[in-house]
Design a protein around this motif. Structure first.
Motif, PDB file in Angstrom:
ATOM      1  N   GLU A 262     -50.901 -49.744 -31.666  1.00 63.48           N
ATOM      2  CA  GLU A 262     -49.562 -50.325 -31.527  1.00 63.48           C
ATOM      3  C   GLU A 262     -49.116 -51.013 -32.812  1.00 63.48           C
ATOM      4  O   GLU A 262     -47.948 -50.931 -33.206  1.00 63.48           O
ATOM      5  CB  GLU A 262     -49.546 -51.313 -30.361  1.00 63.48           C
ATOM      6  CG  GLU A 262     -49.774 -50.660 -29.002  1.00 63.48           C
ATOM      7  CD  GLU A 262     -48.804 -49.523 -28.754  1.00 63.48           C
ATOM      8  OE1 GLU A 262     -47.585 -49.692 -29.035  1.00 63.48           O
ATOM      9  OE2 GLU A 262     -49.239 -48.458 -28.263  1.00 63.48           O
ATOM     10  N   SER A 266     -45.823 -49.911 -35.387  1.00 63.98           N
ATOM     11  CA  SER A 266     -44.801 -50.850 -35.856  1.00 63.98           C
ATOM     12  C   SER A 266     -44.777 -50.898 -37.382  1.00 63.98           C
ATOM     13  O   SER A 266     -43.706 -50.923 -38.001  1.00 63.98           O
ATOM     14  CB  SER A 266     -45.097 -52.243 -35.291  1.00 63.98           C
ATOM     15  OG  SER A 266     -44.219 -53.203 -35.830  1.00 63.98           O
ATOM     16  N   ASN A 269     -43.496 -47.409 -38.560  1.00 59.28           N
ATOM     17  CA  ASN A 269     -42.299 -46.929 -37.864  1.00 59.28           C
ATOM     18  C   ASN A 269     -42.445 -45.437 -37.550  1.00 59.28           C
ATOM     19  O   ASN A 269     -41.503 -44.654 -37.695  1.00 59.28           O
ATOM     20  CB  ASN A 269     -41.034 -47.185 -38.692  1.00 59.28           C
ATOM     21  CG  ASN A 269     -39.758 -47.033 -37.867  1.00 59.28           C
ATOM     22  OD1 ASN A 269     -39.769 -47.240 -36.648  1.00 59.28           O
ATOM     23  ND2 ASN A 269     -38.666 -46.654 -38.511  1.00 59.28           N
TER      24      ASN A 269
END
Length: 303
Positions: A262, A266, A269
């Motif tokens: 995760e 982020s 992207n």
């Protein structure tokens, strides 16, 4: 029932007849020993098979022929001719499939091998251990496959062990003198010391440091030795084929890379894996790398 004539033949290791479900009159099979009728230079290490027109049975079921698989017999190791591996004999070895036994200058058997191309395998041995390669005996396997090559190899090994009570040195367990050891792949990187260890640096900062301090980093599912998805396997294969040094990180390792998936999504992207970074910048996943690889652009970028 077929008539099988054996004429001055020693059958070893086996003769297999594998009929299909259909029955038809079988041809006469005649095994002729070429050992006394052909010169040793013609690679006649097998009994030859010929088919005659004599039919001894009549099928009442259908007209489809029965299929036969014949495993011919090698000469015994002790009966095979020895060929010097001196420079004068370069080029005389056959490129056919078969088994081979290599002897040192004292006439001691060092290794028994099997190969799809005897000449190619022996050439590798001569370059790696020339001091152990003085002469060779070769047995050609006609219509070779894995089973027939293995059976031929076993027959020579068993004969040697029965005669000497020992395995050739090169065939002993753990001996890699005659084999090219598999390349050792780098271990995958771990971003943390363990799931239950408190990080003093945020995980995103660890990722940033990792991709900027290493030229190529591949975040994959599974390890580089055992990828756990087809896309990761393909990416690892392309990087390996380019011969480039790269680091790999297993995003599924929740023990040492807990929370990486995760956090990396982020950071980059980019929602899917694998993800490949070059010089600190995200290049992309499997589709983008495949396109670059096929166009010849991947190698240029990695260099």
């Amino acid at each position: 029932m077929a008539t099988i004539n054996l004429i001055s033949a020693k059958i070893s290791p086996s003769l297999r007849l594998n009929p299909s479900n259909s029955l038809r009159p079988l041809p006469t099979l005649c095994f002729l020993s070429p050992l006394s009728t052909h010169s040793s230079s013609t690679n006649h290490n097998f009994l030859s098979l010929k088919q005659t027109s004599n039919l001894s049975t009549t099928s009442k079921l259908n007209n489809k022929p029965r299929s036969l698989t014949i495993v011919s017999a090698l000469k015994k190791l002790s009966e095979s001719d020895s060929i010097s591996l001196s420079s004068e004999n370069d080029g005389v070895l056959t490129s056919d499939s078969g088994v081979y036994a290599i002897y040192d200058s004292n006439g001691e058997l060092q290794f028994i091998g099997l190969a799809r191309s005897v000449a190619a395998s022996v050439d590798v041995h001569r370059k790696k251990v020339p001091e152990l390669c003085s002469s060779i005996k070769v047995g050609i396997v006609e219509e070779p496959n894995k089973d027939s090559l293995t059976q031929a190899w076993k027959s020579w090994m068993e004969e040697h062990i029965a005669a000497t009570g020992k395995v050739p040195p090169g065939n002993e367990k753990g001996n890699i003198t005659w084999f090219r050891p598999p390349p050792q792949k780098k271990p995958d990187l771990r971003l943390t010391p363990g799931r239950h260890m408190q990080l003093t640096v945020p995980l995103e900062q660890l990722i940033d440091r990792l991709v900027k301090e290493n030229k190529v980093v591949a975040f994959i599912k599974g390890s580089r030795n055992a990828p756990l998805c087809g896309f990761s396997q393909k990416v690892i294969g392309m990087l390996d084929n380019q011969g480039v040094e790269y680091e790999s990180v297993n995003v599924l390792d929740e023990e040492y890379n807990s929370g990486l998936r995760e956090t990396l999504k982020s950071y980059s992207n980019w929602p899917t894996f694998p993800q490949v970074f070059v010089n600190g910048e995200l290049v992309g996943g499997c589709d983008i790398l495949t396109s670059m690889y096929e166009k010849g652009e991947l190698g240029s970028m990695l260099k």
